[in-house]
Scaffold this motif. Structure first.
Motif, PDB file in Angstrom:
ATOM      1  N   THR A  95       0.833  -1.205   0.000  1.00 20.47           N
ATOM      2  CA  THR A  95       0.000   0.000   0.000  1.00 20.47           C
ATOM      3  C   THR A  95       0.866   1.252   0.000  1.00 20.47           C
ATOM      4  OG1 THR A  95      -1.339  -1.308   1.476  1.00 20.47           O
ATOM      5  CG2 THR A  95      -2.046   0.954   1.098  1.00 20.47           C
ATOM      6  N   LEU A  96       1.841   1.258   0.907  1.00 22.10           N
ATOM      7  CA  LEU A  96       2.713   2.424   0.997  1.00 22.10           C
ATOM      8  C   LEU A  96       3.432   2.657  -0.330  1.00 22.10           C
ATOM      9  CD1 LEU A  96       4.209   1.826   4.544  1.00 22.10           C
ATOM     10  CD2 LEU A  96       2.816   3.776   3.848  1.00 22.10           C
ATOM     11  N   PHE A  97       3.836   1.544  -0.965  1.00 24.14           N
ATOM     12  CA  PHE A  97       4.547   1.671  -2.235  1.00 24.14           C
ATOM     13  C   PHE A  97       3.649   2.293  -3.301  1.00 24.14           C
ATOM     14  CE2 PHE A  97       5.460  -0.408  -6.375  1.00 24.14           C
ATOM     15  CZ  PHE A  97       6.616   0.281  -6.655  1.00 24.14           C
ATOM     16  N   ARG A  98       2.399   1.846  -3.345  1.00 22.43           N
ATOM     17  CA  ARG A  98       1.488   2.398  -4.351  1.00 22.43           C
ATOM     18  C   ARG A  98       1.251   3.882  -4.103  1.00 22.43           C
ATOM     19  NH1 ARG A  98      -0.577  -1.806  -7.228  1.00 22.43           N
ATOM     20  NH2 ARG A  98      -1.837  -0.384  -8.445  1.00 22.43           N
ATOM     21  N   GLN A  99       1.164   4.244  -2.825  1.00 22.29           N
ATOM     22  CA  GLN A  99       0.959   5.666  -2.523  1.00 22.29           C
ATOM     23  C   GLN A  99       2.148   6.500  -2.984  1.00 22.29           C
ATOM     24  OE1 GLN A  99       0.071   5.345   1.602  1.00 22.29           O
ATOM     25  NE2 GLN A  99      -2.141   5.532   1.270  1.00 22.29           N
ATOM     26  N   ILE A 100       3.355   5.932  -2.756  1.00 27.23           N
ATOM     27  CA  ILE A 100       4.544   6.662  -3.190  1.00 27.23           C
ATOM     28  C   ILE A 100       4.520   6.850  -4.708  1.00 27.23           C
ATOM     29  CG2 ILE A 100       7.033   6.411  -3.516  1.00 27.23           C
ATOM     30  CD1 ILE A 100       6.387   7.389  -0.814  1.00 27.23           C
ATOM     31  N   CYS A 101       4.134   5.778  -5.408  1.00 25.98           N
ATOM     32  CA  CYS A 101       4.067   5.884  -6.865  1.00 25.98           C
ATOM     33  C   CYS A 101       3.088   6.973  -7.265  1.00 25.98           C
ATOM     34  CB  CYS A 101       3.622   4.558  -7.473  1.00 25.98           C
ATOM     35  SG  CYS A 101       4.865   3.291  -7.359  1.00 25.98           S
ATOM     36  N   HIS A 102       1.980   7.028  -6.555  1.00 23.39           N
ATOM     37  CA  HIS A 102       0.976   8.053  -6.829  1.00 23.39           C
ATOM     38  C   HIS A 102       1.538   9.444  -6.563  1.00 23.39           C
ATOM     39  CE1 HIS A 102      -3.008  10.087  -5.780  1.00 23.39           C
ATOM     40  NE2 HIS A 102      -2.972   9.902  -7.082  1.00 23.39           N
ATOM     41  N   ASP A 103       2.169   9.584  -5.391  1.00 23.38           N
ATOM     42  CA  ASP A 103       2.753  10.878  -5.042  1.00 23.38           C
ATOM     43  C   ASP A 103       3.792  11.303  -6.076  1.00 23.38           C
ATOM     44  OD1 ASP A 103       1.206  10.966  -2.823  1.00 23.38           O
ATOM     45  OD2 ASP A 103       2.753  10.262  -1.447  1.00 23.38           O
ATOM     46  N   LEU A 104       4.595  10.322  -6.525  1.00 28.39           N
ATOM     47  CA  LEU A 104       5.633  10.645  -7.506  1.00 28.39           C
ATOM     48  C   LEU A 104       4.993  11.133  -8.804  1.00 28.39           C
ATOM     49  CD1 LEU A 104       8.513  10.685  -8.541  1.00 28.39           C
ATOM     50  CD2 LEU A 104       8.358   8.248  -8.983  1.00 28.39           C
ATOM     51  N   SER A 105       3.928  10.454  -9.224  1.00 26.19           N
ATOM     52  CA  SER A 105       3.261  10.898 -10.453  1.00 26.19           C
ATOM     53  C   SER A 105       2.747  12.322 -10.304  1.00 26.19           C
ATOM     54  CB  SER A 105       2.073   9.989 -10.776  1.00 26.19           C
ATOM     55  OG  SER A 105       2.498   8.692 -10.989  1.00 26.19           O
ATOM     56  N   ILE A 106       2.126  12.598  -9.158  1.00 32.09           N
ATOM     57  CA  ILE A 106       1.599  13.943  -8.939  1.00 32.09           C
ATOM     58  C   ILE A 106       2.728  14.962  -8.955  1.00 32.09           C
ATOM     59  CG2 ILE A 106       0.539  15.441  -7.221  1.00 32.09           C
ATOM     60  CD1 ILE A 106      -1.226  13.203  -6.393  1.00 32.09           C
ATOM     61  N   ALA A 107       3.797  14.638  -8.225  1.00 29.75           N
ATOM     62  CA  ALA A 107       4.910  15.583  -8.137  1.00 29.75           C
ATOM     63  C   ALA A 107       5.510  15.838  -9.515  1.00 29.75           C
ATOM     64  CB  ALA A 107       5.973  15.046  -7.186  1.00 29.75           C
ATOM     65  N   GLN A 108       5.618  14.754 -10.326  1.00 28.00           N
ATOM     66  CA  GLN A 108       6.157  14.934 -11.678  1.00 28.00           C
ATOM     67  C   GLN A 108       5.213  15.799 -12.513  1.00 28.00           C
ATOM     68  OE1 GLN A 108       6.588  10.845 -12.820  1.00 28.00           O
ATOM     69  NE2 GLN A 108       8.768  10.762 -12.317  1.00 28.00           N
ATOM     70  N   HIS A 109       3.937  15.544 -12.365  1.00 28.56           N
ATOM     71  CA  HIS A 109       2.976  16.268 -13.178  1.00 28.56           C
ATOM     72  C   HIS A 109       2.937  17.742 -12.800  1.00 28.56           C
ATOM     73  CE1 HIS A 109      -0.443  16.785 -15.771  1.00 28.56           C
ATOM     74  NE2 HIS A 109      -1.057  17.434 -14.798  1.00 28.56           N
ATOM     75  N   ARG A 110       3.017  18.014 -11.496  1.00 22.60           N
ATOM     76  CA  ARG A 110       2.908  19.408 -11.053  1.00 22.60           C
ATOM     77  C   ARG A 110       4.243  20.130 -11.078  1.00 22.60           C
ATOM     78  NH1 ARG A 110      -0.859  18.648  -5.773  1.00 22.60           N
ATOM     79  NH2 ARG A 110      -2.735  17.854  -6.816  1.00 22.60           N
ATOM     80  N   LEU A 111       5.273  19.479 -11.598  1.00 24.31           N
ATOM     81  CA  LEU A 111       6.591  20.094 -11.710  1.00 24.31           C
ATOM     82  C   LEU A 111       7.096  20.591 -10.355  1.00 24.31           C
ATOM     83  CD1 LEU A 111       6.035  22.193 -14.952  1.00 24.31           C
ATOM     84  CD2 LEU A 111       7.140  19.980 -14.758  1.00 24.31           C
ATOM     85  N   TYR A 112       6.984  19.765  -9.343  1.00 24.55           N
ATOM     86  CA  TYR A 112       7.482  20.170  -8.035  1.00 24.55           C
ATOM     87  C   TYR A 112       8.999  20.171  -8.004  1.00 24.55           C
ATOM     88  CZ  TYR A 112       2.892  20.112  -5.808  1.00 24.55           C
ATOM     89  OH  TYR A 112       1.618  20.388  -5.442  1.00 24.55           O
ATOM     90  N   ASP A 113       9.546  20.675  -6.894  1.00 25.78           N
ATOM     91  CA  ASP A 113      11.006  20.802  -6.762  1.00 25.78           C
ATOM     92  C   ASP A 113      11.708  19.478  -7.021  1.00 25.78           C
ATOM     93  OD1 ASP A 113      10.672  23.352  -6.125  1.00 25.78           O
ATOM     94  OD2 ASP A 113      11.477  23.231  -4.083  1.00 25.78           O
ATOM     95  N   SER A 114      12.883  19.587  -7.611  1.00 20.15           N
ATOM     96  CA  SER A 114      13.581  18.356  -7.947  1.00 20.15           C
ATOM     97  C   SER A 114      14.023  17.605  -6.700  1.00 20.15           C
ATOM     98  CB  SER A 114      14.784  18.658  -8.831  1.00 20.15           C
ATOM     99  OG  SER A 114      15.703  19.434  -8.111  1.00 20.15           O
ATOM    100  N   THR A 115      14.227  18.321  -5.572  1.00 20.89           N
ATOM    101  CA  THR A 115      14.614  17.591  -4.355  1.00 20.89           C
ATOM    102  C   THR A 115      13.508  16.614  -3.958  1.00 20.89           C
ATOM    103  OG1 THR A 115      13.795  19.476  -3.125  1.00 20.89           O
ATOM    104  CG2 THR A 115      16.186  19.263  -3.347  1.00 20.89           C
TER     105      THR A 115
END
Lengths: 322, 244
Positions: free
Chosen positions: A38-58
């Motif tokens: 579950t935690l892994f899937r959430q991270i994948c989701h968060d990563l997709s969102i962060a990539q899409h919203r062009l968040y900070d590279s850190t």
């Protein structure tokens, strides 16, 4: 939402996953270990969102790292151990040899044709064989199989102990198998060369024995280990040619995929070949040189040949009833 | 963040089954050669140590048996040193660990035993004709720096977890302002990366880079930099990507 807000809001979840991964890596128990997927899937989701919203590279870097680590942790499987190994030996390897029928006959021809050519030709005209064996080769053949010597005495003098002989055969013969396999990556040319040369060299030795030494000594020495050893040579040739063919003739796949798929099959073949050659090394090291009546050795050799052929020909066949 | 059609990049994008894209940082020939050099030194040291130990044991008799053990040791060390260490949880030989790189599947997963066997048995060809010439040429011919053994085994050498950089939360003194016209996603990404990294650079460098964007900001020098930061803050604050 800015990236910092995003980070502050979700940080606790990311830290949780980091802890779980650390726990798995160090084999410590952790209360949330069952929530890893579950935690892994959430991270994948968060990563997709962060990539899409062009968040900070850190943040993206951190999530990317976590996703990779989580993936690696989830993908880690325990290897099958001995059961897997037995399956490989008893089923997959002989099955693969039978499936690659064309390669088998091709390599059989590749090895045995020069063998018989030199074995038969040399007694009439030993010139070529003598060139191939070189002075040192001829001396060692004569001192092993000469009229008044025995392989046992010679081996004792040369190696000192059976174990040393065994170790040398592993080092040398299995090493040649592995090189034969690797040589396939040079579009099969390396494999072709090694198998042909092997056939010619062994054939020349056999022919030279007929020319200058006592054939009975020779045949009773090689009878026991010849089956697994020569099959090992042929099958490692198959492994190399499998690899070479996947490179030259990718068929329906692109060349990269074809190489990967061919590599897996070739690995099965070379592992089996190495095991056959190791068995040959055991026999050659501990049995073949013993001073015994030739007929015992011929009988033993015949048994080993039939076992080897039966193993490669029938082991792992599915019965129709099943 | 890097666009997927970037020409050559050490970041290789891989899509996982979960639909998310991860980025692997593949390691090039230079750092791999260094790792190999360390491993080669370890190998030489081990051979010498083993030869000395077996020689000393031989003094007490059974000399030939110890020679046999030495031969077996050399055989296994020579062919399976890398396999052994790649199968540990680090996925790296001591040399690779020291240099901070490791072996992985192309899909980012851990390297498996068959893969490890294939890539290390084929090392023999990569080494040919001398000092990994074939392997080196192969790494230059594909985007993932794979040597021939890697291509067949479907593996890559990647940087092990890079050190997490300390997050910089620097206040930039500018009032957010929308860009004069709408920007594409890659353009937005460039500006966001600029204001993220700008605090690490000198003033001259910031201005030099900001000058490149004078067609957008309509100014050069400190004024251009100020306007660029204003646009960056605007993009960072909210809805930057909705329009793409």
């Amino acid at each position: 939402m800015t990236s910092h807000q995003f980070e502050d809001e979700n940080n606790h979840r990311w830290q949780r996953l980091e802890e779980v991964i650390d726990a798995v890596e160090t084999k410590q128990p952790h209360e949330d270990i069952e929530r890893l997927p579950t935690l892994f899937r959430q991270i994948c989701h968060d990563l997709s969102i962060a990539q899409h919203r062009l968040y900070d590279s850190t943040i993206i870097d951190r999530l990317n790292r976590l996703a990779i680590a989580g993936y690696r942790t989830l993908e880690r499987r325990l290897s099958g151990g001995w059961e897997r190994f037995a399956h490989l030996i008893l089923r997959e390897f002989p099955q693969t040899v039978r499936q690659e029928k064309k390669l088998f006959w091709f390599n059989t021809l590749l090895f045995w044709a020069p063998f018989f050519f030199f074995a038969i030709w040399t007694p009439y005209d030993p010139e070529w064989a003598m060139r191939l064996l070189g002075p040192e080769g001829m001396v060692s053949i004569e001192s092993m199989y000469g009229s008044h010597t025995s392989p046992h005495d010679y081996m004792r003098e040369e190696f000192g102990s059976n174990f040393m002989m065994f170790a040398f055969y592993i080092y040398n013969n299995v090493g040649i198998d592995l090189r034969t396999f690797a040589g396939g990556l040079l579009a099969g040319i390396g494999t072709l060369f090694i198998v042909l040369f092997n056939g010619a060299h062994i054939g020349a030795a056999a022919g030279y024995v007929h020319h200058a030494c006592n054939p009975q000594t020779f045949y009773s020495f090689v009878a026991g280990h010849s089956a697994p050893e020569l099959m090992g040579v042929v099958i490692s040739g198959m492994a190399g040619m499998r690899l070479g063919l996947s490179l030259i003739h990718p068929g329906p796949h692109d060349r990269r995929t074809s190489l990967v798929l061919g590599g897996r099959r070739a690995l099965l073949l070379i592992l089996g070949a190495c095991i056959l050659t190791s068995i040959a090394a055991v026999i050659e090291g501990f049995w073949s040189a013993n001073p015994m009546d030739p007929w015992i050795k011929y009988t033993f050799g015949a048994i080993v040949w039939s076992l080897t052929i039966a193993y490669l020909g029938f082991c792992g066949r599915r019965s129709h009833a099943a | 963040m890097t666009s997927p059609n970037a020409l050559a990049d050490t970041l290789q994008t891989v899509e996982l089954a979960d639909g998310v894209e991860i980025q692997l940082r593949v390691a090039g020939p230079a750092i791999r050669s260094l790792a190999w050099t360390i491993d080669a030194c370890i190998a030489v040291a081990c051979y010498i140590a083993a030869a000395i130990i077996m020689g000393m044991l031989g003094v007490f008799g059974m000399e030939n048996v110890w020679e046999g053990v030495l031969l077996l040791f050399m055989f296994f060390f020579n062919w399976f040193y890398n396999v052994f260490f790649e199968m540990t949880r680090h996925g790296a030989t001591p040399g690779q660990r020291f240099m901070g790189i490791k072996v992985a599947s192309v899909n980012g997963g851990p390297v498996r035993l068959p893969q490890s066997l294939i890539r290390n048995l084929l090392r023999f060809i990569d080494f040919m004709p001398a000092f990994y010439l074939f392997g080196f040429l192969s790494t230059l011919c594909n985007q993932r720096f794979q040597r021939l053994g890697d291509l067949v085994a479907d593996t890559v050498v990647v940087y092990a977890d890079p050190k997490p950089a300390n997050p910089l939360r620097v206040q930039i003194n500018a009032t957010p302002q929308p860009p004069p016209h709408s920007l594409s996603r890659p353009e937005q990404a460039v500006i966001l990366q600029f204001i993220e990294r700008a605090p690490l650079w000198s003033d001259d460098r910031r201005i030099e880079l900001a000058n490149l964007l004078s067609p957008l900001t309509g100014a050069t020098g400190p004024e251009g930099l100020r306007r660029l930061c204003a646009i960056g803050l605007y993009l960072r604050q909210g809805h930057p990507s909705k329009k793409s």
